[in-house]
Design a protein around this motif. Structure first.
Motif, PDB file in Angstrom:
ATOM      1  N   GLY A   1      38.319  53.324  46.245  1.00 36.19           N
ATOM      2  CA  GLY A   1      37.710  53.457  44.923  1.00 36.19           C
ATOM      3  C   GLY A   1      36.787  52.287  44.652  1.00 36.19           C
ATOM      4  O   GLY A   1      36.454  51.506  45.559  1.00 36.19           O
ATOM      5  N   ARG A   2      36.373  52.162  43.395  1.00 38.97           N
ATOM      6  CA  ARG A   2      35.487  51.095  42.970  1.00 38.97           C
ATOM      7  C   ARG A   2      36.090  50.375  41.778  1.00 38.97           C
ATOM      8  O   ARG A   2      36.726  50.996  40.914  1.00 38.97           O
ATOM      9  CB  ARG A   2      34.123  51.666  42.576  1.00 38.97           C
ATOM     10  CG  ARG A   2      33.372  52.301  43.740  1.00 38.97           C
ATOM     11  CD  ARG A   2      32.544  51.285  44.478  1.00 38.97           C
ATOM     12  NE  ARG A   2      32.020  51.806  45.746  1.00 38.97           N
ATOM     13  CZ  ARG A   2      31.191  51.143  46.525  1.00 38.97           C
ATOM     14  NH1 ARG A   2      30.785  49.935  46.161  1.00 38.97           N
ATOM     15  NH2 ARG A   2      30.774  51.654  47.658  1.00 38.97           N
ATOM     16  N   SER A   3      35.877  49.058  41.717  1.00 42.09           N
ATOM     17  CA  SER A   3      36.402  48.283  40.597  1.00 42.09           C
ATOM     18  C   SER A   3      35.717  48.693  39.302  1.00 42.09           C
ATOM     19  O   SER A   3      34.623  49.276  39.310  1.00 42.09           O
ATOM     20  CB  SER A   3      36.199  46.789  40.844  1.00 42.09           C
ATOM     21  OG  SER A   3      34.810  46.460  40.815  1.00 42.09           O
ATOM     22  N   GLY A   4      36.364  48.387  38.181  1.00 35.11           N
ATOM     23  CA  GLY A   4      35.798  48.751  36.889  1.00 35.11           C
ATOM     24  C   GLY A   4      36.486  48.009  35.766  1.00 35.11           C
ATOM     25  O   GLY A   4      37.108  46.963  35.970  1.00 35.11           O
TER      26      GLY A   4
ATOM     27  N   SER B   1      30.479  43.841  39.862  1.00 38.52           N
ATOM     28  CA  SER B   1      30.738  45.134  39.240  1.00 38.52           C
ATOM     29  C   SER B   1      30.740  46.249  40.288  1.00 38.52           C
ATOM     30  O   SER B   1      29.920  46.247  41.223  1.00 38.52           O
ATOM     31  CB  SER B   1      29.680  45.441  38.177  1.00 38.52           C
ATOM     32  OG  SER B   1      29.756  44.503  37.119  1.00 38.52           O
ATOM     33  N   ASN B   2      31.691  47.164  40.123  1.00 37.60           N
ATOM     34  CA  ASN B   2      31.791  48.361  40.973  1.00 37.60           C
ATOM     35  C   ASN B   2      31.883  48.020  42.462  1.00 37.60           C
ATOM     36  O   ASN B   2      31.359  48.745  43.315  1.00 37.60           O
ATOM     37  CB  ASN B   2      30.607  49.305  40.732  1.00 37.60           C
ATOM     38  CG  ASN B   2      30.603  49.861  39.327  1.00 37.60           C
ATOM     39  OD1 ASN B   2      31.652  50.172  38.766  1.00 37.60           O
ATOM     40  ND2 ASN B   2      29.423  49.976  38.730  1.00 37.60           N
ATOM     41  N   VAL B   3      32.580  46.932  42.781  1.00 38.33           N
ATOM     42  CA  VAL B   3      32.753  46.578  44.180  1.00 38.33           C
ATOM     43  C   VAL B   3      33.736  47.550  44.830  1.00 38.33           C
ATOM     44  O   VAL B   3      34.636  48.090  44.167  1.00 38.33           O
ATOM     45  CB  VAL B   3      33.256  45.124  44.307  1.00 38.33           C
ATOM     46  CG1 VAL B   3      34.700  45.000  43.808  1.00 38.33           C
ATOM     47  CG2 VAL B   3      33.156  44.621  45.738  1.00 38.33           C
ATOM     48  N   ALA B   4      33.567  47.793  46.123  1.00 37.61           N
ATOM     49  CA  ALA B   4      34.471  48.685  46.845  1.00 37.61           C
ATOM     50  C   ALA B   4      35.868  48.084  46.906  1.00 37.61           C
ATOM     51  O   ALA B   4      36.039  46.915  47.257  1.00 37.61           O
ATOM     52  CB  ALA B   4      33.939  48.937  48.247  1.00 37.61           C
ATOM     53  N   VAL B   5      36.870  48.888  46.555  1.00 35.57           N
ATOM     54  CA  VAL B   5      38.280  48.492  46.620  1.00 35.57           C
ATOM     55  C   VAL B   5      38.904  49.172  47.823  1.00 35.57           C
ATOM     56  O   VAL B   5      38.744  50.389  48.004  1.00 35.57           O
ATOM     57  CB  VAL B   5      39.024  48.873  45.331  1.00 35.57           C
ATOM     58  CG1 VAL B   5      40.519  48.625  45.467  1.00 35.57           C
ATOM     59  CG2 VAL B   5      38.459  48.112  44.143  1.00 35.57           C
ATOM     60  N   VAL B   6      39.605  48.404  48.662  1.00 32.22           N
ATOM     61  CA  VAL B   6      40.169  48.958  49.889  1.00 32.22           C
ATOM     62  C   VAL B   6      41.689  48.980  49.819  1.00 32.22           C
ATOM     63  O   VAL B   6      42.308  48.220  49.067  1.00 32.22           O
ATOM     64  CB  VAL B   6      39.713  48.155  51.128  1.00 32.22           C
ATOM     65  CG1 VAL B   6      38.197  48.129  51.218  1.00 32.22           C
ATOM     66  CG2 VAL B   6      40.283  46.732  51.098  1.00 32.22           C
ATOM     67  N   ALA B   7      42.271  49.862  50.624  1.00 34.38           N
ATOM     68  CA  ALA B   7      43.732  49.935  50.727  1.00 34.38           C
ATOM     69  C   ALA B   7      44.241  48.659  51.377  1.00 34.38           C
ATOM     70  O   ALA B   7      43.744  48.239  52.432  1.00 34.38           O
ATOM     71  CB  ALA B   7      44.147  51.152  51.543  1.00 34.38           C
ATOM     72  N   ALA B   8      45.232  48.036  50.753  1.00 33.77           N
ATOM     73  CA  ALA B   8      45.759  46.775  51.271  1.00 33.77           C
ATOM     74  C   ALA B   8      46.511  46.957  52.582  1.00 33.77           C
ATOM     75  O   ALA B   8      46.664  46.013  53.355  1.00 33.77           O
ATOM     76  CB  ALA B   8      46.672  46.125  50.235  1.00 33.77           C
TER      77      ALA B   8
END
Length: 466
Positions: free
Chosen positions: A412-415, A354-361
């Protein structure tokens, strides 16, 4: 008696003179040459709109002047080749074929379209006349398109890139796959410093819902309508797409439907009250809103894309993620044991925690960082030349529109916002706004062979067509 007759005659003459002056002060016909805009080719349309009270004209004539010669194109008495419409009470609209095929006298070079119209004045005492003219260029030579890159292979649902030459350099060009067009960009934007202005790069796709035999061709088309095309793809490979069943229940519907509808005024729906029937709202969201969102994404990523390639190397997948759903997964939805809907999932669902960091691909510029329908909180990054990446169902944002991002930067963060059953990232790649399989873009070998190699070899031998 004589004086009385003389006075009466003077009054009549004064009245007639006044009426004549009034008649002369009326507005002459208004003429607009709607088409062509600037160029005339082998085939096209001439369209003229003339305006006068009740659309009554004494004369209306259209001609084209070139090299000292005048060729009649239309008169009210000889309108066999034209279509006449009355779009408004005071307007006549004349349309007819216009190009070398319908007017053989046309030659390459400058020409002038001349329209003259007249109408009767007040009490038919005078004739009011006006003339309009438009200068155009007659282009009869078709453009040319030539293949520069080699070895073009495309997977069903996947993407490809081509390097080509289009002349003259200002023609509209790219790749046409069936009825979908992918615009080409100047090769200088791909890092080819000092490249010939005629050299272009185009990314294109064979979409998941297009037939494997869909025609794929380079095209070039000038403003006069002249065109050239060239087929170039070496092979097309089929790819199997999964099919899955999705069970939805009231808990899921009560969580997602009211929130999505409250964020979607375009649906023109009132969010249903808790405990009410959520299924109609879900079907509206899963169908209509899904298509609305697709149209929004298409418009945003095609009108806002950079003409330069902003990215480099393979794209990165969300680290340590588990694939929960893959690209072009055909989903059948069931509610209370009954089938209620079918849709295609156009991306990868990637889950970690939950709420893992999302990075630019990869590197690019942020086009969207806000709520976007079924995707909930959604980021779209433009990577240039029509290539973009999408990140859906986020819980929060770390970037905003206009930000420049680097590969691996936290955005951002996953959700579980939007139409998400649990915390995960919905990720997909876009080419000219159309979703394509991300697996290729994660593959370093694919990027090297399909993109980097072709750019390095862009100065090689070309095959030409017209």
């Amino acid at each position: 008696m004589f004086r009385w007759l003389l006075a009466l005659l003077l009054l009549v003459l004064v009245g007639f003179g006044g009426a004549y002056l009034i008649a002369g002060s009326g507005a002459p016909p208004k003429i607009t040459i709607d088409k062509p805009e600037r160029f005339v080719g082998q085939a096209g349309t001439l369209q003229v709109t003339a305006e006068a009270p009740l659309a009554k004209f004494t004369t209306l004539a259209i001609s084209v002047e070139q090299n000292g010669k005048r060729v009649p194109l239309f008169t009210l008495l000889g309108a066999a080749a034209a279509t006449i419409k009355q779009p408004a009470p005071n307007q006549l609209q004349i349309s007819r074929p216009f190009g070398k095929e319908s007017v053989p006298e046309l030659q390459a070079g400058p020409a002038r379209i001349v329209v003259t119209a007249s109408r009767p004045s007040f009490l038919n005492l005078r004739t009011l006349t006006s003339t309009a003219a438009k200068d155009v260029q007659v282009r009869l030579e078709p453009p040319r398109v030539a293949l520069v890159s080699t070895h073009h292979y495309i997977n069903h649902g996947g993407a490809e890139m081509v390097v080509y030459r289009a002349t003259p350099p200002d023609v509209r060009s790219g790749v046409r796959v069936g009825n979908v067009e992918y615009v080409g960009f100047p090769a200088s934007g791909a890092g080819m410093t000092g490249a010939d202005p005629a050299l272009h790069v185009a990314f294109f796709a064979l979409l998941h819902d297009q037939d494997l035999n869909t025609p794929i061709a380079l095209f070039a088309q000038d403003e006069a309508g002249n065109s050239a095309s060239l087929t170039f793809v070496d092979n097309v490979f089929p790819k199997p797409f999964k099919r899955s069943n999705i069970q939805i229940d009231d808990k899921f519907l009560n969580r997602v439907v009211p929130e999505i509808i409250s964020h979607s005024p375009e649906l023109k729906m009132t969010p249903p009250a808790q405990g009410g029937d959520m299924l109609p709202g879900f079907l509206k969201v899963n169908g209509d809103l899904r298509q609305i969102n697709a149209d929004e994404i298409l418009k945003l990523t095609t009108t806002k894309t950079s003409a330069s390639k902003l990215w480099d190397g393979p794209f990165v997948q969300l680290g340590n993620s588990q694939v929960e759903a893959s690209f072009a997964d055909h989903r059948t939805y069931f509610y209370q044991g009954k089938e209620v809907d079918q849709q295609v999932h156009l991306g990868f669902d990637l889950a970690v925690t939950s709420n893992v960091a999302v990075v630019a691909a990869n590197a690019g510029a942020v086009l969207n960082a806000s709520w976007l329908g079924i995707y909930g909180n959604c980021i779209i990054i433009d990577h240039g030349m029509g290539v973009a990446s999408l990140y859906g169902h986020l819980s929060s944002f770390d970037v905003q529109v206009g930000d420049k991002v680097t590969k691996g930067q936290t955005i951002g963060r996953s959700g579980m916002t939007g139409l998400a059953g649990g915390d995960h990232l919905h990720f997909t790649m876009l080419v000219a706004g159309h979703p394509v399989n991300p697996v290729e873009w994660w593959d370093a070998h694919w990027v090297q062979d399909r993109v980097d190699r072709k750019l390095r070899e862009a100065g090689g031998t070309s095959t030409a067509a017209r």
